[in-house]
Design a protein around this motif. Structure first.
Motif, PDB file in Angstrom:
ATOM      1  N   ARG A   1       2.413   4.844 -37.667  1.00  0.00           N
ATOM      2  CA  ARG A   1       1.093   4.403 -38.112  1.00  0.00           C
ATOM      3  C   ARG A   1       0.523   5.358 -39.148  1.00  0.00           C
ATOM      4  O   ARG A   1      -0.182   4.944 -40.059  1.00  0.00           O
ATOM      5  CB  ARG A   1       0.156   4.255 -36.922  1.00  0.00           C
ATOM      6  CG  ARG A   1       0.695   3.231 -35.923  1.00  0.00           C
ATOM      7  CD  ARG A   1      -0.238   3.063 -34.768  1.00  0.00           C
ATOM      8  NE  ARG A   1      -1.479   2.444 -35.173  1.00  0.00           N
ATOM      9  CZ  ARG A   1      -2.574   2.421 -34.423  1.00  0.00           C
ATOM     10  NH1 ARG A   1      -2.576   3.011 -33.240  1.00  0.00           N
ATOM     11  NH2 ARG A   1      -3.652   1.802 -34.833  1.00  0.00           N
TER      12      ARG A   1
ATOM     13  N   HIS B   1      -6.250 -17.433 -39.612  1.00  0.00           N
ATOM     14  CA  HIS B   1      -7.391 -17.703 -38.735  1.00  0.00           C
ATOM     15  C   HIS B   1      -8.583 -16.822 -39.072  1.00  0.00           C
ATOM     16  O   HIS B   1      -9.629 -16.946 -38.437  1.00  0.00           O
ATOM     17  CB  HIS B   1      -6.980 -17.524 -37.273  1.00  0.00           C
ATOM     18  CG  HIS B   1      -6.470 -16.136 -36.965  1.00  0.00           C
ATOM     19  ND1 HIS B   1      -5.372 -15.608 -37.580  1.00  0.00           N
ATOM     20  CD2 HIS B   1      -6.926 -15.183 -36.129  1.00  0.00           C
ATOM     21  CE1 HIS B   1      -5.154 -14.381 -37.120  1.00  0.00           C
ATOM     22  NE2 HIS B   1      -6.089 -14.096 -36.253  1.00  0.00           N
TER      23      HIS B   1
ATOM     24  N   VAL C   1      -7.650   0.349 -37.278  1.00  0.00           N
ATOM     25  CA  VAL C   1      -6.851   1.560 -37.409  1.00  0.00           C
ATOM     26  C   VAL C   1      -7.734   2.779 -37.641  1.00  0.00           C
ATOM     27  O   VAL C   1      -7.514   3.840 -37.072  1.00  0.00           O
ATOM     28  CB  VAL C   1      -5.825   1.406 -38.558  1.00  0.00           C
ATOM     29  CG1 VAL C   1      -4.991   2.667 -38.707  1.00  0.00           C
ATOM     30  CG2 VAL C   1      -4.942   0.191 -38.303  1.00  0.00           C
TER      31      VAL C   1
ATOM     32  N   LEU D   1      -1.306  -1.476 -38.018  1.00  0.00           N
ATOM     33  CA  LEU D   1      -1.802  -1.895 -36.709  1.00  0.00           C
ATOM     34  C   LEU D   1      -0.775  -1.572 -35.621  1.00  0.00           C
ATOM     35  O   LEU D   1       0.432  -1.628 -35.859  1.00  0.00           O
ATOM     36  CB  LEU D   1      -2.106  -3.404 -36.706  1.00  0.00           C
ATOM     37  CG  LEU D   1      -3.547  -3.787 -37.057  1.00  0.00           C
ATOM     38  CD1 LEU D   1      -3.842  -3.476 -38.509  1.00  0.00           C
ATOM     39  CD2 LEU D   1      -3.789  -5.266 -36.790  1.00  0.00           C
ATOM     40  N   SER D   2      -1.277  -1.242 -34.432  1.00  0.00           N
ATOM     41  CA  SER D   2      -0.372  -0.928 -33.324  1.00  0.00           C
ATOM     42  C   SER D   2       0.124  -2.218 -32.689  1.00  0.00           C
ATOM     43  O   SER D   2      -0.433  -3.300 -32.937  1.00  0.00           O
ATOM     44  CB  SER D   2      -1.102  -0.095 -32.275  1.00  0.00           C
ATOM     45  OG  SER D   2      -2.105  -0.888 -31.666  1.00  0.00           O
TER      46      SER D   2
ATOM     47  N   GLN E   1      -2.535  -4.183 -30.821  1.00  0.00           N
ATOM     48  CA  GLN E   1      -3.469  -4.766 -31.785  1.00  0.00           C
ATOM     49  C   GLN E   1      -2.846  -5.968 -32.465  1.00  0.00           C
ATOM     50  O   GLN E   1      -3.503  -6.997 -32.665  1.00  0.00           O
ATOM     51  CB  GLN E   1      -3.868  -3.723 -32.845  1.00  0.00           C
ATOM     52  CG  GLN E   1      -4.806  -2.660 -32.314  1.00  0.00           C
ATOM     53  CD  GLN E   1      -4.961  -1.490 -33.271  1.00  0.00           C
ATOM     54  OE1 GLN E   1      -4.145  -1.291 -34.170  1.00  0.00           O
ATOM     55  NE2 GLN E   1      -6.003  -0.708 -33.066  1.00  0.00           N
TER      56      GLN E   1
ATOM     57  N   TRP F   1      -2.849  -8.950 -30.132  1.00  0.00           N
ATOM     58  CA  TRP F   1      -4.158  -9.564 -29.947  1.00  0.00           C
ATOM     59  C   TRP F   1      -4.632 -10.265 -31.221  1.00  0.00           C
ATOM     60  O   TRP F   1      -4.948 -11.453 -31.206  1.00  0.00           O
ATOM     61  CB  TRP F   1      -5.187  -8.524 -29.487  1.00  0.00           C
ATOM     62  CG  TRP F   1      -6.569  -9.088 -29.430  1.00  0.00           C
ATOM     63  CD1 TRP F   1      -7.623  -8.731 -30.201  1.00  0.00           C
ATOM     64  CD2 TRP F   1      -7.040 -10.139 -28.575  1.00  0.00           C
ATOM     65  NE1 TRP F   1      -8.724  -9.488 -29.888  1.00  0.00           N
ATOM     66  CE2 TRP F   1      -8.396 -10.369 -28.888  1.00  0.00           C
ATOM     67  CE3 TRP F   1      -6.447 -10.923 -27.577  1.00  0.00           C
ATOM     68  CZ2 TRP F   1      -9.169 -11.335 -28.254  1.00  0.00           C
ATOM     69  CZ3 TRP F   1      -7.218 -11.895 -26.944  1.00  0.00           C
ATOM     70  CH2 TRP F   1      -8.558 -12.090 -27.272  1.00  0.00           C
ATOM     71  N   ASP F   2      -4.665  -9.543 -32.346  1.00  0.00           N
ATOM     72  CA  ASP F   2      -5.316 -10.058 -33.555  1.00  0.00           C
ATOM     73  C   ASP F   2      -4.449 -11.022 -34.352  1.00  0.00           C
ATOM     74  O   ASP F   2      -4.968 -11.943 -34.988  1.00  0.00           O
ATOM     75  CB  ASP F   2      -5.703  -8.890 -34.479  1.00  0.00           C
ATOM     76  CG  ASP F   2      -6.921  -8.145 -33.967  1.00  0.00           C
ATOM     77  OD1 ASP F   2      -7.932  -8.801 -33.700  1.00  0.00           O
ATOM     78  OD2 ASP F   2      -6.853  -6.915 -33.829  1.00  0.00           O
ATOM     79  N   VAL F   3      -3.149 -10.803 -34.345  1.00  0.00           N
ATOM     80  CA  VAL F   3      -2.291 -11.537 -35.283  1.00  0.00           C
ATOM     81  C   VAL F   3      -1.425 -12.584 -34.584  1.00  0.00           C
ATOM     82  O   VAL F   3      -1.041 -13.582 -35.188  1.00  0.00           O
ATOM     83  CB  VAL F   3      -1.413 -10.539 -36.078  1.00  0.00           C
ATOM     84  CG1 VAL F   3      -0.493 -11.253 -37.044  1.00  0.00           C
ATOM     85  CG2 VAL F   3      -2.306  -9.560 -36.831  1.00  0.00           C
TER      86      VAL F   3
ATOM     87  N   ARG G   1      -4.452 -14.614 -30.967  1.00  0.00           N
ATOM     88  CA  ARG G   1      -5.634 -15.374 -31.403  1.00  0.00           C
ATOM     89  C   ARG G   1      -5.267 -16.648 -32.160  1.00  0.00           C
ATOM     90  O   ARG G   1      -5.730 -17.734 -31.790  1.00  0.00           O
ATOM     91  CB  ARG G   1      -6.579 -14.484 -32.219  1.00  0.00           C
ATOM     92  CG  ARG G   1      -7.404 -13.552 -31.331  1.00  0.00           C
ATOM     93  CD  ARG G   1      -8.294 -12.643 -32.132  1.00  0.00           C
ATOM     94  NE  ARG G   1      -9.264 -13.382 -32.930  1.00  0.00           N
ATOM     95  CZ  ARG G   1     -10.048 -12.815 -33.845  1.00  0.00           C
ATOM     96  NH1 ARG G   1      -9.946 -11.529 -34.083  1.00  0.00           N
ATOM     97  NH2 ARG G   1     -10.908 -13.540 -34.512  1.00  0.00           N
ATOM     98  N   PRO G   2      -4.440 -16.568 -33.208  1.00  0.00           N
ATOM     99  CA  PRO G   2      -4.062 -17.836 -33.867  1.00  0.00           C
ATOM    100  C   PRO G   2      -3.222 -18.734 -32.969  1.00  0.00           C
ATOM    101  O   PRO G   2      -3.340 -19.966 -33.035  1.00  0.00           O
ATOM    102  CB  PRO G   2      -3.286 -17.383 -35.104  1.00  0.00           C
ATOM    103  CG  PRO G   2      -2.916 -15.969 -34.864  1.00  0.00           C
ATOM    104  CD  PRO G   2      -3.920 -15.398 -33.926  1.00  0.00           C
TER     105      PRO G   2
END
Lengths: 242, 227
Positions: free
Chosen positions: A76, A94, A108, B129-130, B133, B136-138, B141-142
């Motif tokens: 990261r 989305h 981040v 992003l981890s 993350q 959840w986000d990518v 959710r979609p």
């Protein structure tokens, strides 16, 4: 000055197929380097090894003083230094443009929402799309989507940016608007490694051009080398491209 | 032969019907929350790098989806009590619902996750992003936005299937109906009333899911197009 990116004798295999056969090159800070070559020459793979979307079998890769091939690398931390833009834009469908851009700063870097929004406005202005901040990706043209993808990457303030055939899915008109943004970035001093089929862009904007062939760096030189190819392979590649 | 309808005979039982309907709704609410949680975890498990986890989740999903719900109810209810674990009937009924709907949810969520293009994940990785993350986000959710109609349809089906828990005397709507008709001797009227109540519950549930969907999926609310 230490190189921003350097590859030394990099070998990469996908199963039995060796796609990188000892690739070495460097990119100095602030330099724009274009990688050209036929499909399957390994140019995209080389790019993807730089931010470790692909892992290599042997050799060394360094990015801003970090050993990318070190298994204990903080991935990261590496990816905070290097942004990437893809052929297929890969915007998150989305999320709005603003949310696409602020996702990484908020997650981040824990940037507060108001500050993240300000960053989004700023990077969108740089790519000429500040009026699209609350649109969804599907409401944008391909060229606009790609400019948002560039803005999304810029929001993390990378030291190096990787471009993987970012105009290959666009018509000539839209290609032009994306290349213009990239040219502005280049003039602003961004270190850029650009895999591209746009020979005119490579000749005009790149400080250096690398021609890859069969998994090796075949020929390298300033943009003007495209007018005067030394190897028969580059000669043939350029002839077919035109 | 003419049948004389007499719904008036059911009036004294209106409280029982209401209680039964509320119990059905409560069971459904618990089962949706926990079933969704299990389904999501299981869908992630089936995509994990661990072959053991993959197989474990796969086994659960296939086992549940290929056996009748009523057998699962008896298996869990009598199985638990024979190893000395005595749950209240309501809890046992909810447990069977959760176990059942979790497996169906897992398949629906997995199908949604499979629609996420690998490029999306690469873009998120490139942004730093981890893994949680990104999930959840990518991915999630979609994926949930895409399968939301299928998912909520499954939950309505589950609400209807919860009538089967009357077999272990859970005091939900169908069990109430069984009692009422045996006291009132008005079986036909009773089941007409219950059918109408189930229909009303289903419509209510659909409306609630629709409203919730509008709330949590702003893109759908604004554009109205499928993702």
């Amino acid at each position: 000055m230490a190189a921003a990116v350097s590859l030394r004798d990099v070998h990469k295999r996908f199963g039995e197929v060796e796609v990188l056969k000892g690739v070495s090159f460097e990119v100095a800070p602030g330099e724009v380097v274009a990688i050209i070559g036929r499909s399957g020459s390994g140019k995209s793979t080389a790019l993807r090894c730089v931010n470790r979307l692909e892992t290599i079998q042997s050799g060394e890769i360094e990015l801003c003083g970090r050993r990318v091939d070190d298994p204990a690398l903080d991935l990261r931390a590496l990816r905070r230094d290097v942004g990437m833009v893809f052929q297929s834009y890969n915007l998150f469908p989305h999320l709005t443009v603003a949310e696409n851009i602020t996702l990484a700063p908020r997650r981040v870097r824990r940037t507060p929402p108001a500050e993240a929004r300000r960053i989004a406005e700023e990077v969108l202005t740089r790519v000429g799309l500040s009026d699209k901040i609350d649109a969804y990706p599907e409401q944008l043209s391909g060229g606009q989507q790609q400019r948002v993808a560039i803005a999304r990457s810029l929001a993390m303030e990378p030291k190096v940016m990787l471009f993987d055939e970012v105009t290959s899915a666009l018509d000539p008109h839209l290609t032009g608007e994306v290349l213009k943004v990239m040219e502005t970035l280049a003039k602003g001093g961004m270190t850029m490694l650009v895999v591209t089929h746009e020979m005119a862009f490579a000749r005009r904007v790149a400080d250096r051009v690398i021609f890859m062939h069969t998994g090796k760096v075949w020929e390298t030189g300033p943009g003007s080398m495209l007018a005067d190819p030394q190897t028969p392979e580059l000669k043939e590649f350029l002839a077919n491209g035109l | 032969m003419r049948y004389q309808f007499d719904f008036g005979a059911l009036l004294p039982y209106w409280r029982d019907f209401l209680d039964g309907a509320l119990t059905t709704l409560t069971m459904t609410a618990f089962a949706v929350v926990f079933g969704l949680a299990i389904g999501i975890l299981c869908a992630i498990g089936r995509r994990s790098a661990s072959p053991l986890l993959q197989r474990l989740c796969g086994f659960y999903v296939e086992l549940i989806r290929n056996t009748p719900y009523i057998i699962q109810i008896f298996f869990i209810f009598f199985g638990l009590s024979s190893i000395g674990l005595r749950l209240p009937i309501f809890a046992a009924a909810v447990l069977t619902l959760v176990v059942n709907v979790g497996a169906y949810t897992a398949e629906i969520v997995r199908a949604g996750m499979d629609t996420i293009h690998p490029g999306q994940i690469e873009a998120a990785q490139a942004l730093g992003l981890s893994q949680p993350q990104i999930y959840w986000d990518v991915i999630l959710r979609p994926a949930l936005e895409r399968v939301y109609p299928a998912l909520t349809g499954q939950f309505v089906l589950m609400m209807l299937a919860s009538s089967i828990t009357s077999q272990i005397s859970a005091e939900e709507l169908t069990a109430v109906a069984n009692n009422v008709q045996s006291f009132s001797f008005r079986a036909f009227e009773t089941y007409i009333v219950v059918a109408v109540l189930y229909l009303a519950l289903a419509v209510l549930l659909k409306l609630a899911f629709y409203g919730f969907g509008q709330l949590i999926f702003p893109r759908r609310r604004r554009l109205g197009t499928p993702l």
